[in-house]
Scaffold this active site. Structure first.
Site, short mmCIF file in Angstrom:
data_model
loop_
_atom_site.label_atom_id
_atom_site.label_comp_id
_atom_site.label_asym_id
_atom_site.label_seq_id
_atom_site.Cartn_x
_atom_site.Cartn_y
_atom_site.Cartn_z
N ASP A 60 33.16 39.43 34.54
CA ASP A 60 34.15 39.02 33.61
C ASP A 60 34.35 37.38 33.92
O ASP A 60 34.39 36.75 34.87
CB ASP A 60 35.60 39.52 34.03
CG ASP A 60 35.66 40.72 33.67
OD1 ASP A 60 34.86 41.30 32.91
OD2 ASP A 60 36.82 41.41 33.99
N HIS A 102 39.10 32.35 34.38
CA HIS A 102 39.43 33.52 35.21
C HIS A 102 37.98 34.22 35.51
O HIS A 102 37.50 34.80 34.56
CB HIS A 102 40.60 34.30 34.76
CG HIS A 102 40.84 35.54 35.48
ND1 HIS A 102 42.02 35.76 36.31
CD2 HIS A 102 40.51 36.90 35.51
CE1 HIS A 102 41.94 36.87 36.75
NE2 HIS A 102 41.19 37.67 36.16
N THR A 103 37.74 34.51 36.71
CA THR A 103 36.45 35.60 37.04
C THR A 103 36.79 36.66 37.66
O THR A 103 37.60 36.69 38.49
CB THR A 103 35.49 34.85 37.40
OG1 THR A 103 35.74 34.56 38.74
CG2 THR A 103 34.83 33.56 36.84
N ASN A 104 36.02 38.04 37.56
CA ASN A 104 36.15 39.15 38.12
C ASN A 104 35.06 39.72 38.34
O ASN A 104 34.10 39.58 37.33
CB ASN A 104 37.23 39.83 37.67
CG ASN A 104 38.26 40.94 38.59
OD1 ASN A 104 37.47 40.89 39.88
ND2 ASN A 104 39.21 41.52 38.19
N GLU A 148 31.40 45.73 35.64
CA GLU A 148 32.06 44.65 34.89
C GLU A 148 31.68 43.41 35.39
O GLU A 148 32.38 42.98 36.69
CB GLU A 148 33.37 44.98 34.22
CG GLU A 148 33.66 44.10 33.58
CD GLU A 148 35.10 44.51 32.69
OE1 GLU A 148 36.11 43.69 32.21
OE2 GLU A 148 35.37 45.74 32.84
N GLU A 208 36.96 34.99 31.65
CA GLU A 208 38.21 35.16 31.02
C GLU A 208 38.67 33.71 30.97
O GLU A 208 39.02 33.27 31.99
CB GLU A 208 39.24 36.28 31.10
CG GLU A 208 38.93 37.49 31.15
CD GLU A 208 39.82 38.60 31.41
OE1 GLU A 208 40.29 39.66 30.43
OE2 GLU A 208 40.15 38.48 32.42
N TRP A 236 51.15 37.96 30.64
CA TRP A 236 50.34 37.48 31.98
C TRP A 236 49.53 36.27 31.78
O TRP A 236 49.36 35.70 32.92
CB TRP A 236 49.67 38.73 32.62
CG TRP A 236 48.15 39.08 32.04
CD1 TRP A 236 48.24 39.59 30.83
CD2 TRP A 236 47.12 38.35 32.25
NE1 TRP A 236 46.58 39.89 30.58
CE2 TRP A 236 46.20 39.01 31.44
CE3 TRP A 236 46.51 37.42 33.17
CZ2 TRP A 236 44.60 38.70 31.43
CZ3 TRP A 236 45.07 37.09 33.08
CH2 TRP A 236 44.37 37.70 32.14
N ARG A 257 38.85 41.21 42.48
CA ARG A 257 37.93 40.30 42.92
C ARG A 257 38.06 38.98 42.04
O ARG A 257 36.99 38.24 41.84
CB ARG A 257 36.59 40.85 43.10
CG ARG A 257 36.25 42.10 44.11
CD ARG A 257 34.73 42.10 43.95
NE ARG A 257 34.38 43.44 45.14
CZ ARG A 257 34.14 44.41 44.61
NH1 ARG A 257 34.14 44.70 43.15
NH2 ARG A 257 33.73 45.32 45.44
N GLU A 258 39.22 38.61 41.89
CA GLU A 258 39.54 37.55 40.87
C GLU A 258 39.36 35.94 41.69
O GLU A 258 39.78 35.93 42.79
CB GLU A 258 40.92 37.74 40.58
CG GLU A 258 41.51 38.73 39.50
CD GLU A 258 41.80 39.67 40.47
OE1 GLU A 258 41.86 39.87 41.76
OE2 GLU A 258 42.43 40.71 39.91
#
Length: 288
Positions: free
Chosen positions: A104, A119-121, A102, A106, A196, A130-131
């Site tokens: 991401d 926000h990436t992961n 995945e 966000e 959150w 791995r944010e």
């Protein structure tokens, strides 16, 4: 946020890098399907615009018709305006199964006047953590901006308006799993995450502001379509040169500048979170 170190480079970064990717005439009916939301997701304007809405009963989402095994995905998005605290607009590639991959984006909502957090992961084989998080240099609710995920055998690069903000390199040689075997589909959703999303869950969603709406247009997928176990790409084709393209020195300089000035969280420097040692990819000399 660091003070600009080079006026000349700032000008080059903001002016000479392509700022908006234009895909005139893209018909969203041909590329994506609304998948949930009971009517809160809509394709309008003869297929030129897609909107996702969120209220106290439900959010909404869509997905791409095609799966890809490597792709360059670009979409113009205008995020939820005003007091969007508690909401998350997600935009990501994901595979199926328990050991999924995945990639991401966000976008974490905020109180009116506060900056959005990007926000990436990166998940590989079902493992994320791995944010990396960033601020933007513009108001993402005032107009459309292009958000891109470029995924190749060499690296994964996240772009905003053509500017690289994050690179995840293929470091399989060092034992770091890399997404390469599982086809992924593009998904997007608008949902409530007030436990959150905004200031760690301190600020809750104000439902008197609902419905919250994010808008999408000009979806483009220059990718290797995966169908019946076969990829549409031929790695020897000049048309698919991007499959092996590395960062050049200019792109690398832009990436480092952006991270210096706009990054607000990096898992690779969070020693309290990883008391037994940082993840392997963080200890290798790399850009990400």
């Amino acid at each position: 946020m660091a003070v600009f170190s080079s006026v000349a480079f700032v000008i080059a970064f903001l002016i000479f890098t392509p700022s908006m990717v234009a895909f005139a005439g893209i018909n969203l009916y041909q590329h994506v399907d609304i998948t949930w939301g009971d009517g809160r997701g809509k394709i309008v304007n003869n297929g030129q615009l897609l909107t996702l809405s969120l209220d106290s009963a439900s959010g909404s989402g869509f997905q791409s018709k095609n799966e890809f095994l490597y792709s360059k995905i670009d979409t113009e998005i205008k995020l939820v305006p005003g007091n969007s605290a508690g909401t998350v607009t997600a935009y990501y590639l994901r595979s199926e199964g328990l050991s999924w991959d995945e990639l991401d984006f966000e976008f974490l909502g905020n109180l009116s006047g506060d900056p959005y957090i990007v926000h990436t992961n990166v998940y590989t084989q079902g493992k994320g953590n791995r944010e990396q998080q960033f601020y933007l240099w513009f108001d993402p609710t005032a107009d459309f901006h292009t958000y891109s995920i470029h995924w190749s055998p060499v690296n994964v690069v996240f772009y905003v308006d053509g500017k690289p903000i994050r690179e995840f390199k293929n470091l399989e040689g060092a034992g770091v799993p890399y997404p390469k075997n599982q086809p992924m589909r593009l998904y997007s959703s608008l949902w409530n995450a007030d436990d959150w999303a905004t200031r760690g869950g301190i600020v809750k969603t104000d439902w008197s502001q609902a419905p919250f709406t994010a808008s999408f247009r000009n979806f483009s997928a220059n990718g290797c379509v995966w169908s019946n176990g076969v990829s549409s790409c031929n790695s020897n084709s000049a048309h698919n040169a991007w499959l092996s393209q590395q960062f050049d020195s200019t792109s690398l300089k832009r990436l480092k500048w952006f991270r210096k000035n706009y990054m607000i969280y990096n898992y690779c420097t969070d020693t309290k979170r990883f008391p037994e040692g940082l993840p392997v990819e963080c200890t290798i000399r790399t850009n990400s």
